[in-house]
Design an enzyme around this catalytic site. Structure first.
Site, PDB file in Angstrom:
ATOM      1  N   ARG A 121       0.789  -1.227   0.000  1.00 22.54           N
ATOM      2  CA  ARG A 121       0.000   0.000   0.000  1.00 22.54           C
ATOM      3  C   ARG A 121       0.823   1.279   0.000  1.00 22.54           C
ATOM      4  O   ARG A 121       0.342   2.324  -0.429  1.00 22.54           O
ATOM      5  CB  ARG A 121      -0.953   0.003   1.190  1.00 22.54           C
ATOM      6  CG  ARG A 121      -1.848  -1.187   1.174  1.00 22.54           C
ATOM      7  CD  ARG A 121      -2.734  -1.225   2.384  1.00 22.54           C
ATOM      8  NE  ARG A 121      -3.826  -0.284   2.282  1.00 22.54           N
ATOM      9  CZ  ARG A 121      -4.660  -0.038   3.281  1.00 22.54           C
ATOM     10  NH1 ARG A 121      -4.493  -0.654   4.433  1.00 22.54           N
ATOM     11  NH2 ARG A 121      -5.634   0.810   3.139  1.00 22.54           N
ATOM     12  N   GLN A 127      -0.744   2.679  -5.750  1.00 21.11           N
ATOM     13  CA  GLN A 127      -1.886   3.331  -5.099  1.00 21.11           C
ATOM     14  C   GLN A 127      -3.191   3.181  -5.875  1.00 21.11           C
ATOM     15  O   GLN A 127      -4.251   3.035  -5.273  1.00 21.11           O
ATOM     16  CB  GLN A 127      -1.576   4.796  -4.843  1.00 21.11           C
ATOM     17  CG  GLN A 127      -0.600   4.897  -3.687  1.00 21.11           C
ATOM     18  CD  GLN A 127      -0.377   6.295  -3.170  1.00 21.11           C
ATOM     19  OE1 GLN A 127      -1.042   7.238  -3.577  1.00 21.11           O
ATOM     20  NE2 GLN A 127       0.571   6.415  -2.267  1.00 21.11           N
ATOM     21  N   ASP A 130      -4.974  -0.028  -4.934  1.00 18.18           N
ATOM     22  CA  ASP A 130      -5.216  -0.287  -3.514  1.00 18.18           C
ATOM     23  C   ASP A 130      -6.721  -0.463  -3.245  1.00 18.18           C
ATOM     24  O   ASP A 130      -7.429   0.478  -2.881  1.00 18.18           O
ATOM     25  CB  ASP A 130      -4.625   0.867  -2.693  1.00 18.18           C
ATOM     26  CG  ASP A 130      -4.729   0.624  -1.206  1.00 18.18           C
ATOM     27  OD1 ASP A 130      -5.357  -0.380  -0.802  1.00 18.18           O
ATOM     28  OD2 ASP A 130      -4.194   1.438  -0.446  1.00 18.18           O
ATOM     29  N   SER A 133      -8.085   0.291   0.337  1.00 18.16           N
ATOM     30  CA  SER A 133      -8.415   1.698   0.583  1.00 18.16           C
ATOM     31  C   SER A 133      -9.712   2.092  -0.121  1.00 18.16           C
ATOM     32  O   SER A 133     -10.545   2.785   0.469  1.00 18.16           O
ATOM     33  CB  SER A 133      -7.288   2.611   0.092  1.00 18.16           C
ATOM     34  OG  SER A 133      -6.191   2.536   0.959  1.00 18.16           O
ATOM     35  N   TYR A 228       0.876   1.337   9.735  1.00 15.06           N
ATOM     36  CA  TYR A 228      -0.188   0.751  10.551  1.00 15.06           C
ATOM     37  C   TYR A 228       0.117   0.970  12.033  1.00 15.06           C
ATOM     38  O   TYR A 228       1.215   1.382  12.407  1.00 15.06           O
ATOM     39  CB  TYR A 228      -0.284  -0.761  10.284  1.00 15.06           C
ATOM     40  CG  TYR A 228      -0.820  -1.098   8.924  1.00 15.06           C
ATOM     41  CD1 TYR A 228      -2.176  -0.970   8.638  1.00 15.06           C
ATOM     42  CD2 TYR A 228       0.022  -1.553   7.918  1.00 15.06           C
ATOM     43  CE1 TYR A 228      -2.674  -1.276   7.391  1.00 15.06           C
ATOM     44  CE2 TYR A 228      -0.465  -1.874   6.665  1.00 15.06           C
ATOM     45  CZ  TYR A 228      -1.820  -1.729   6.406  1.00 15.06           C
ATOM     46  OH  TYR A 228      -2.315  -2.037   5.175  1.00 15.06           O
TER      47      TYR A 228
HETATM   48  P1  NAD Z   1      -6.381  -0.006   9.613  1.00 10.03           P
HETATM   49  O1  NAD Z   1      -7.663  -0.419   8.990  1.00 10.03           O
HETATM   50  O2  NAD Z   1      -5.310  -1.009   9.857  1.00 10.03           O
HETATM   51  O3  NAD Z   1      -6.709   0.697  11.031  1.00 10.03           O
HETATM   52  C1  NAD Z   1      -7.553   1.827  11.123  1.00 10.03           C
HETATM   53  C2  NAD Z   1      -6.981   2.814  12.142  1.00 10.03           C
HETATM   54  O4  NAD Z   1      -7.096   2.275  13.457  1.00 10.03           O
HETATM   55  C3  NAD Z   1      -5.499   3.138  11.962  1.00 10.03           C
HETATM   56  O5  NAD Z   1      -5.355   4.522  11.728  1.00 10.03           O
HETATM   57  C4  NAD Z   1      -4.873   2.702  13.277  1.00 10.03           C
HETATM   58  O6  NAD Z   1      -3.805   3.549  13.687  1.00 10.03           O
HETATM   59  C5  NAD Z   1      -6.056   2.803  14.228  1.00 10.03           C
HETATM   60  N1  NAD Z   1      -5.887   2.073  15.489  1.00 10.03           N
HETATM   61  C6  NAD Z   1      -5.340   0.852  15.709  1.00 10.03           C
HETATM   62  N2  NAD Z   1      -5.356   0.544  17.028  1.00 10.03           N
HETATM   63  C7  NAD Z   1      -5.943   1.593  17.664  1.00 10.03           C
HETATM   64  C8  NAD Z   1      -6.256   1.869  19.019  1.00 10.03           C
HETATM   65  N3  NAD Z   1      -5.967   1.030  19.999  1.00 10.03           N
HETATM   66  N4  NAD Z   1      -6.857   3.047  19.303  1.00 10.03           N
HETATM   67  C9  NAD Z   1      -7.162   3.929  18.314  1.00 10.03           C
HETATM   68  N5  NAD Z   1      -6.907   3.724  17.016  1.00 10.03           N
HETATM   69  C10 NAD Z   1      -6.298   2.576  16.693  1.00 10.03           C
HETATM   70  O7  NAD Z   1      -5.760   1.215   8.835  1.00 10.03           O
HETATM   71  P2  NAD Z   1      -5.900   1.630   7.294  1.00 10.03           P
HETATM   72  O8  NAD Z   1      -7.091   2.479   7.123  1.00 10.03           O
HETATM   73  O9  NAD Z   1      -5.791   0.407   6.488  1.00 10.03           O
HETATM   74  O10 NAD Z   1      -4.635   2.549   7.135  1.00 10.03           O
HETATM   75  C11 NAD Z   1      -3.443   2.201   7.807  1.00 10.03           C
HETATM   76  C12 NAD Z   1      -2.299   3.050   7.354  1.00 10.03           C
HETATM   77  O11 NAD Z   1      -1.974   2.774   6.023  1.00 10.03           O
HETATM   78  C13 NAD Z   1      -2.491   4.537   7.455  1.00 10.03           C
HETATM   79  O12 NAD Z   1      -1.293   5.091   7.929  1.00 10.03           O
HETATM   80  C14 NAD Z   1      -2.729   4.944   6.066  1.00 10.03           C
HETATM   81  O13 NAD Z   1      -2.359   6.290   5.852  1.00 10.03           O
HETATM   82  C15 NAD Z   1      -1.796   3.997   5.381  1.00 10.03           C
HETATM   83  N6  NAD Z   1      -2.131   3.896   3.993  1.00 10.03           N
HETATM   84  C16 NAD Z   1      -1.225   4.367   3.116  1.00 10.03           C
HETATM   85  C17 NAD Z   1      -1.512   4.323   1.789  1.00 10.03           C
HETATM   86  C18 NAD Z   1      -0.540   4.868   0.829  1.00 10.03           C
HETATM   87  O14 NAD Z   1       0.531   5.295   1.196  1.00 10.03           O
HETATM   88  N7  NAD Z   1      -0.897   4.862  -0.410  1.00 10.03           N
HETATM   89  C19 NAD Z   1      -2.688   3.775   1.337  1.00 10.03           C
HETATM   90  C20 NAD Z   1      -3.580   3.259   2.257  1.00 10.03           C
HETATM   91  C21 NAD Z   1      -3.293   3.336   3.590  1.00 10.03           C
END
Ligand code: NAD
Length: 385
Positions: A121, A127, A130, A133, A228
């Site tokens: 990701r 991207q 993805d 997302s 993550y």
């Molecule tokens: P996810 O579904 O794994 O988790 C959702 C959110 O829950 C995350 O922000 C995580 O920090 C939070 N979380 C976990 N434990 C927690 C707790 N105990 N209390 C409160 N919050 C908690 O996350 P996601 O939506 O799949 O995204 C994860 C990461 O991947 C992010 O940093 C996102 O920016 C990144 N991402 C990057 C790209 C990219 O660079 N193109 C694309 C998609 C996602």
């Protein structure tokens, strides 16, 4: 190369892997498109629309007999696995780390398995592929609509001749892809939006969308690998829960989206916190699944009304509840991925490529993805991952 679009068979799955408007790019790349009759019906894409876009609408038997690549959203059922044949490829959310036995079954049949849930990701050229997302975006949006629909009051501040309605206080727990979309959606509906995450960099992201970041007295930085979160320690969890309880008590609506890769979702809203909420309050738990959820007592696909009048909604497959938009976005991801994999009109598997190293799970009779092979207790062959 013949690309086949299968009709989804999982209960409640209304998405389709390819929408008619996405056919053009694949055709331009030399692909002929076969669509199983009725494949798009759940998302309001009729057979005629696929035919108009240049696809051939075929029976289930013809699809599995003729297609070189079968496109799906959900992983294939045992009956679908039995239809797949040697040399064929299947693309979808195959969840190989949760269901390694499916990967083994596909390898045993000589099927090349390509899983969209394993796209790297953070790689910028990946991207557009993805799908986690794109579907989480739909889920975050839909969760707010479900909450607003169940909430017995207005979200915005409203002043009318019949009095003034106070705006709803909405808390989003977990500010990843779904959480950010939920913040934006609740804000557009006029709520006062609060948000919290254990990764400090999310504060700025939440605030830029107009949310107030909930700052706990205990500083927790649970930034893990790949953007993550990591799992919290027992002490961090205890202090987080105690402080969150206080914040949750003042909220009308709470939407939870927190996940930790490969672990049970963290419990963020305890039964005690729910007890502290006013009657009529609504919680929507996007993490609710067989593994548990973020809200104590939430059950996937069910709404539970507590004795104190608080409604806990366990979200199920939300993207399937907004299937046309979810399918259009998923199609975009699929087309981008196939653009990477199709060379001179044929699927070209190269496990040394960074994207393929993530997504190609089985090839030529072997589970080649090392993490999946490790779960099956056998070393992977072929790749260098
Ligand atoms: P996810 O579904 O794994 O988790 C959702 C959110 O829950 C995350 O922000 C995580 O920090 C939070 N979380 C976990 N434990 C927690 C707790 N105990 N209390 C409160 N919050 C908690 O996350 P996601 O939506 O799949 O995204 C994860 C990461 O991947 C992010 O940093 C996102 O920016 C990144 N991402 C990057 C790209 C990219 O660079 N193109 C694309 C998609 C996602």
């Amino acid at each position: 190369m013949k690309v086949g679009v299968a009709k989804e068979t999982a209960p409640g799955e209304r998405r389709v892997a390819l929408v008619p408007e996405a056919l053009g790019k694949l055709q331009a790349a030399g692909c002929e498109i076969l669509v199983e009759s009725g494949a798009g019906a759940g998302s309001a894409f009729l057979d005629a629309a696929y035919a108009d876009a240049g696809a051939t609408v075929v029976s289930t038997d013809a699809l599995y007999e003729q297609a070189d690549v079968i496109l799906k959203v959900a992983k294939p059922s045992p009956a679908e696995v039995a239809r797949l044949r040697q040399g064929q490829a299947v693309v979808g959310f195959l969840q190989p780390l949760i269901d390694p036995q499916l990967a083994k079954a596909l390898a045993d049949r000589g099927v090349t398995a390509i899983s969209l849930d394993a796209i790297p990701r953070t790689l910028s050229r990946a991207q557009t592929m993805d799908a986690l997302s794109s579907q989480a975006n739909v889920g975050g949006y839909k969760a707010v609509l479900i909450a607003a629909n169940a909430y017995p009051r207005y979200f915005p501040l409203l002043t009318t001749a019949a009095g003034t309605a106070k705006p709803a206080n909405v808390l989003i727990l977990g500010i990843g892809v779904a959480g950010l979309q939920a913040i934006g959606t609740a804000k557009r509906l006029g709520a006062i939006v609060h948000a919290y995450d254990v990764r400090p960099e999310t504060r700025e992201q939440a605030e830029s969308l107009g949310a107030k970041f909930v700052k706990l007295k205990t500083t927790i930085d649970a930034t893990g690998a790949g953007g993550y979160a990591r799992e919290l320690t027992a002490e961090e969890r205890a202090s987080q829960q105690a402080e969150l309880n206080e914040a949750i008590g003042g909220m009308d609506v709470v939407i939870t989206t927190a996940q930790v890769p490969g672990r049970r979702p963290p419990l963020l809203v305890t039964a005690e916190a729910v007890k502290g909420m006013q009657a009529g309050s609504v919680l929507v738990d996007l993490a609710a699944s067989g593994l548990g959820g973020n809200v104590e007592g939430s059950v996937a696909d069910q709404a539970v009304l507590t004795g104190d009048g608080v409604l806990i909604i366990g979200a199920g497959n939300l993207p399937a509840q907004m299937p046309a938009a979810a399918s259009a976005a998923y199609s975009h991801n699929i087309v981008a991925l196939l653009a990477e994999l199709v060379r001179d009109g044929a699927l070209t598997i190269d496990p040394a490529d960074e994207i393929q190293a993530g997504v190609v799970v089985t090839h030529q009779g072997t589970v080649i993805h090392p993490a999946v092979a490790a779960l099956l207790g056998s070393p992977a062959e072929g790749g260098s991952r």
